[in-house]
Enzyme design. Structure first.
Site, PDB file in Angstrom:
ATOM      1  N   ASP A  61      32.468  31.861  40.705  1.00  0.00           N
ATOM      2  CA  ASP A  61      33.151  33.158  40.682  1.00  0.00           C
ATOM      3  C   ASP A  61      32.522  34.045  39.614  1.00  0.00           C
ATOM      4  OD1 ASP A  61      34.960  32.763  42.642  1.00  0.00           O
ATOM      5  OD2 ASP A  61      36.754  32.901  41.379  1.00  0.00           O
ATOM      6  N   ASP A  67      37.045  41.708  32.989  1.00  0.00           N
ATOM      7  CA  ASP A  67      37.641  40.371  32.866  1.00  0.00           C
ATOM      8  C   ASP A  67      37.557  39.923  31.402  1.00  0.00           C
ATOM      9  OD1 ASP A  67      38.270  39.764  35.608  1.00  0.00           O
ATOM     10  OD2 ASP A  67      36.151  39.362  35.975  1.00  0.00           O
ATOM     11  N   GLU A  89      41.870  32.115  32.628  1.00  0.00           N
ATOM     12  CA  GLU A  89      40.865  32.032  33.693  1.00  0.00           C
ATOM     13  C   GLU A  89      39.462  32.229  33.122  1.00  0.00           C
ATOM     14  OE1 GLU A  89      41.090  35.065  36.763  1.00  0.00           O
ATOM     15  OE2 GLU A  89      39.704  33.981  38.043  1.00  0.00           O
ATOM     16  N   GLU A  90      39.374  32.995  32.053  1.00  0.00           N
ATOM     17  CA  GLU A  90      38.056  33.360  31.516  1.00  0.00           C
ATOM     18  C   GLU A  90      37.530  32.394  30.467  1.00  0.00           C
ATOM     19  OE1 GLU A  90      36.677  35.455  33.305  1.00  0.00           O
ATOM     20  OE2 GLU A  90      38.525  36.091  34.310  1.00  0.00           O
ATOM     21  N   ASP A 108      45.911  34.828  33.709  1.00  0.00           N
ATOM     22  CA  ASP A 108      44.809  35.429  34.460  1.00  0.00           C
ATOM     23  C   ASP A 108      44.750  36.842  33.894  1.00  0.00           C
ATOM     24  OD1 ASP A 108      43.138  36.725  36.170  1.00  0.00           O
ATOM     25  OD2 ASP A 108      44.206  36.182  38.006  1.00  0.00           O
ATOM     26  N   LEU A 110      42.881  39.382  34.205  1.00  0.00           N
ATOM     27  CA  LEU A 110      42.675  40.469  35.158  1.00  0.00           C
ATOM     28  C   LEU A 110      42.654  39.896  36.569  1.00  0.00           C
ATOM     29  CD1 LEU A 110      42.117  43.598  34.764  1.00  0.00           C
ATOM     30  CD2 LEU A 110      40.053  43.009  35.994  1.00  0.00           C
ATOM     31  N   ASP A 111      43.711  40.169  37.301  1.00  0.00           N
ATOM     32  CA  ASP A 111      43.784  39.720  38.689  1.00  0.00           C
ATOM     33  C   ASP A 111      43.382  40.871  39.606  1.00  0.00           C
ATOM     34  OD1 ASP A 111      44.623  37.765  40.768  1.00  0.00           O
ATOM     35  OD2 ASP A 111      46.014  39.386  41.268  1.00  0.00           O
ATOM     36  N   GLU A 269      47.990  31.401  38.299  1.00  0.00           N
ATOM     37  CA  GLU A 269      48.199  32.360  39.395  1.00  0.00           C
ATOM     38  C   GLU A 269      49.374  31.916  40.269  1.00  0.00           C
ATOM     39  OE1 GLU A 269      44.027  34.620  40.221  1.00  0.00           O
ATOM     40  OE2 GLU A 269      44.054  32.571  40.959  1.00  0.00           O
TER      41      GLU A 269
HETATM   42  O1  LIG Z   1      38.279  38.620  48.042  1.00  0.00           O
HETATM   43  P1  LIG Z   1      39.254  37.703  48.709  1.00  0.00           P
HETATM   44  O2  LIG Z   1      38.682  36.393  49.124  1.00  0.00           O
HETATM   45  O3  LIG Z   1      40.027  38.387  49.807  1.00  0.00           O
HETATM   46  O4  LIG Z   1      40.323  37.298  47.575  1.00  0.00           O
HETATM   47  C1  LIG Z   1      41.210  38.179  47.049  1.00  0.00           C
HETATM   48  C2  LIG Z   1      42.157  37.428  46.173  1.00  0.00           C
HETATM   49  O5  LIG Z   1      41.431  36.922  45.058  1.00  0.00           O
HETATM   50  C3  LIG Z   1      41.979  37.382  43.855  1.00  0.00           C
HETATM   51  O6  LIG Z   1      41.305  38.564  43.474  1.00  0.00           O
HETATM   52  C4  LIG Z   1      41.768  36.275  42.818  1.00  0.00           C
HETATM   53  O7  LIG Z   1      41.999  36.679  41.515  1.00  0.00           O
HETATM   54  P2  LIG Z   1      40.861  37.130  40.446  1.00  0.00           P
HETATM   55  O8  LIG Z   1      40.509  38.554  40.709  1.00  0.00           O
HETATM   56  O9  LIG Z   1      41.629  36.918  39.164  1.00  0.00           O
HETATM   57  O10 LIG Z   1      39.704  36.176  40.595  1.00  0.00           O
HETATM   58  C5  LIG Z   1      43.427  37.736  44.238  1.00  0.00           C
HETATM   59  O11 LIG Z   1      44.002  38.689  43.398  1.00  0.00           O
HETATM   60  C6  LIG Z   1      43.262  38.285  45.636  1.00  0.00           C
HETATM   61  O12 LIG Z   1      44.427  38.201  46.424  1.00  0.00           O
HETATM   62 MG   LIG Z   2      43.497  36.285  39.841  1.00  0.00          MG
HETATM   63 MG   LIG Z   3      41.173  37.128  37.127  1.00  0.00          MG
END
Ligand SMILES: O=P(O)(O)OC[C@H]1O[C@](O)(COP(=O)(O)O)[C@@H](O)[C@@H]1O
Ligand SMILES: [Mg+2]
Ligand SMILES: [Mg+2]
Length: 341
Positions: A61, A67, A89-90, A108, A110-111, A269
């Protein structure tokens, strides 16, 4: 509208209980970090190239500038809090913060990282656990003392549970205070709105394919009503919508390399979202089993995640339990269904 501040809400809940006071201090520190992060985000590109890739996690990732910045902001905010252990996460491994602290926190920071430069909502997710030793972050989600997320959207919002319902707050910017806007969020048991990244349809297993196919066939299929799709690609934004008006979110495991357990992380998460959903009469599973019952084996472990309106989450579990629970496919859509493997 002038309503109760987060500080008043936390003070009222904590009273003179020492552990609750520690939780309250920690939640306030996280809310303060969120307020600063929201300020930075509102400047967009004027604050620098926040979507620039800085590196990669061990599982591939990407790690973006924001982030890293968000992670530093959360860590700095928690330094003065009673937090002994912080996982993120980081960061590959948890770090020790305050040796006298009674709590362990995982975040997390930054989600929704893929949305940083698109001016769409992103957020910060957190879980607060009792500090019971070096493995404190590997307690099942049922042991959480508090959990929530900040959502940086048109409104800066905070969804919070302290184990007595799910509460929604919005930042009153001129006063710099979060104010309560919903004391008891309720996720309706039934919904006609689902969220899933359909570009992965060819990699899904039969139960997920059948569930989505039933939604797609709408009033002409076994569900007898039409469904609507929403997918923000920021789980926090999808979760907030579900807390406000119901819906179901799915990030199942699929056949892509590295996605057998989906994409989302159990500890920071899935667990906080599951706690929020259950406290709002919703549900959260890995497709079959209750998320909050799973004992984590590692900090960054992934888990398939299905959450939201209870009736729909239970339907997905029934499909996963046995193919005999899936309605008959209409011949109109062929033996292998509308979504082919
Ligand atoms: O790009 P994809 O595979 O649709 O995944 C989107 C999902 O992944 C995430 O971005 C994962 O979180 P991070 O951004 O913290 O890595 C979720 O927020 C989101 O629902
Ligand atoms: Mg996330
Ligand atoms: Mg994140």
């Amino acid at each position: 509208m002038t309503t109760r501040t987060l500080q008043d809400h936390l003070d009222g809940w904590a009273g003179s209980d020492p552990l609750r006071r520690d939780v309250a201090t920690t939640v306030l520190a996280l809310a303060n970090a969120g307020r600063s992060l929201a300020e930075l985000l509102s400047a967009g590109p004027l604050a620098g190239a926040m979507a620039q890739v800085r590196g990669y996690h061990t599982d591939g990732d990407s790690q973006k500038e924001l982030d890293v910045v968000a992670d530093e902001m959360v860590r700095d905010a928690l330094r003065a809090a009673p937090v002994a252990l912080l996982g993120s996460e980081e960061m590959e491994e948890p770090i020790e913060l305050n040796p006298a602290g009674t709590l362990a926190v995982a975040v997390d920071p930054l989600d929704g990282s893929s949305n940083i430069d698109t001016n769409l909502s992103v957020g910060t997710i957190f879980t607060v656990l009792p500090h019971i030793g070096a493995d404190a972050l590997l307690q099942p989600g049922s042991q959480q003392l508090a959990a929530g997320f900040l959502l940086y959207g048109p409104q800066v919002a905070l969804a919070l549970t302290l184990g007595m319902g799910t509460h929604l707050f919005v930042l009153d910017r001129p006063f710099g205070q979060f104010r309560l806007i919903e004391a008891e969020a309720q996720v309706p048991a039934e919904t006609s709105e689902y969220a899933i990244n359909s570009s992965n349809a060819r990699h899904w297993d039969r139960a997920v394919r059948s569930y989505v196919e039933d939604c797609l066939t709408g009033s002409e299929g076994p569900r007898d009503r039409d469904f609507n799709t929403r997918w923000v690609a920021s789980m926090v934004a999808d979760a907030y919508r579900i807390l406000v008006r119901g819906g179901i979110y799915l990030y199942p495991g699929d056949a892509r390399r590295g996605y057998g357990q989906g994409r989302l992380r159990l500890v920071y998460e899935a667990n906080p979202i599951a706690f929020l959903m259950e406290q709002a009469q919703g549900a959260a599973t890995d497709g079959l089993q209750r998320i909050l019952d799973i004992v984590p084996e590692s900090l960054h472990q992934r888990v398939p995640l299905v959450f939201g309106s209870r009736g729909e989450v239970e339907r997905v579990s029934r499909y996963n339990q046995s193919a005999s629970n899936m309605p008959e496919r209409s011949p109109l859509f062929g033996r292998r269904g509308l979504l082919r493997a």
